[in-house]
Design a protein around this motif. Sequence first.
Motif, short mmCIF file in Angstrom:
data_model
loop_
_atom_site.label_atom_id
_atom_site.label_comp_id
_atom_site.label_asym_id
_atom_site.label_seq_id
_atom_site.Cartn_x
_atom_site.Cartn_y
_atom_site.Cartn_z
N ASP A 23 42.12 -23.79 49.77
CA ASP A 23 40.85 -24.30 49.25
C ASP A 23 41.06 -25.07 47.94
OD1 ASP A 23 37.91 -24.31 49.49
OD2 ASP A 23 38.02 -23.22 47.59
N GLY A 28 38.69 -27.06 45.75
CA GLY A 28 37.87 -25.89 45.42
C GLY A 28 38.29 -25.29 44.07
N THR A 85 33.83 -25.10 53.24
CA THR A 85 34.03 -26.27 52.40
C THR A 85 32.98 -27.31 52.81
OG1 THR A 85 35.65 -27.93 51.74
CG2 THR A 85 36.03 -26.93 53.87
N HIS A 114 32.16 -15.61 50.83
CA HIS A 114 31.75 -16.98 50.50
C HIS A 114 30.89 -17.58 51.60
CE1 HIS A 114 34.43 -18.25 46.97
NE2 HIS A 114 34.32 -16.94 46.99
#
Length: 267
Positions: A23, A28, A85, A114
């Motif tokens: 990520d 991220g 994402t 998440h």
Amino acid sequence: MTNSESAHVEFDVTKPSISRVYDAMLGGKDYYPSDERVLDHLREAMPDVYELAKLNRAALNRGVRYLAGTAGLTQYLDLGAGLPTMENTHQVAQELQPDASVIYVDNDPIVLAHARALMSLNGRTGVITADLRDPEGVLAHPDVQRLIDFSQPVAVMLVGMLHHLHDDEDPEGVVDAYLDAVPVGSHLFITHFLHTGEESRALEKSFLEFLGTGRFRTYDEIIRLFRGCELVEPGLVPLSHWRPDGIVRDKLTLVEEIIVGGIAVKS
Ligand code: SAM
């Protein structure tokens, strides 16, 4: 643990996590010093290594567009799904097939946490924390059983995933177990790190030493992971050449050469 249960999830941030490192490569921000150390070592081995993740994620989107649009599939088993994402499998698939069912499977509990926080999940989308090396357990999971009708074709997705299984974890056997559970007409979508010689060897060494996984397999080894399923055009190719959205240069960069993928049909 399912997305319908509320659970307190704890992460061990002292150890690097595949999903957080990946990520971070995609831009991220949820990474920790243990992940940063891995990222530093990977960049040392290959300065533009973050491109690997970006090429992979872009190919995932094109692949799901193919599966939902061209192949018309309405069921997705996304194994080793990763952190949510920009465009996730269910968003891409459900845009083209509004009734598509998607189940995300990941063994890192941060993915479920998440997903709950960031994705607008709906009744046709589930997220479970499970180890894909236990196909029996994954396939018997109540959320998988609720969302997937195993008498109808399924997209089995192992995208950016099988290179995180060591040879002694029997990646071929793992693929077989999922293929055995789905009917003819199902599709298998794999992307994988490719061994190209010295260049990929240095990066593999860093992956294995600092993250613990990341096998760069030969073209023949990766073809074998498709277990005789018939590859759709253009076959198993560098991801930049897999149904690109725009015009692609013939001469690939080093990082483009070391990640390949394809989609195949079970017949
Ligand atoms: N498939 C996504 C993509 O291509 O964008 C994410 C790929 S990420 C590189 C690999 C993911 O596989 C990580 O989120 C990691 O936690 C997960 N993973 C690794 N080993 C796993 C296992 N044995 N069972 C389930 N998930 C696993």
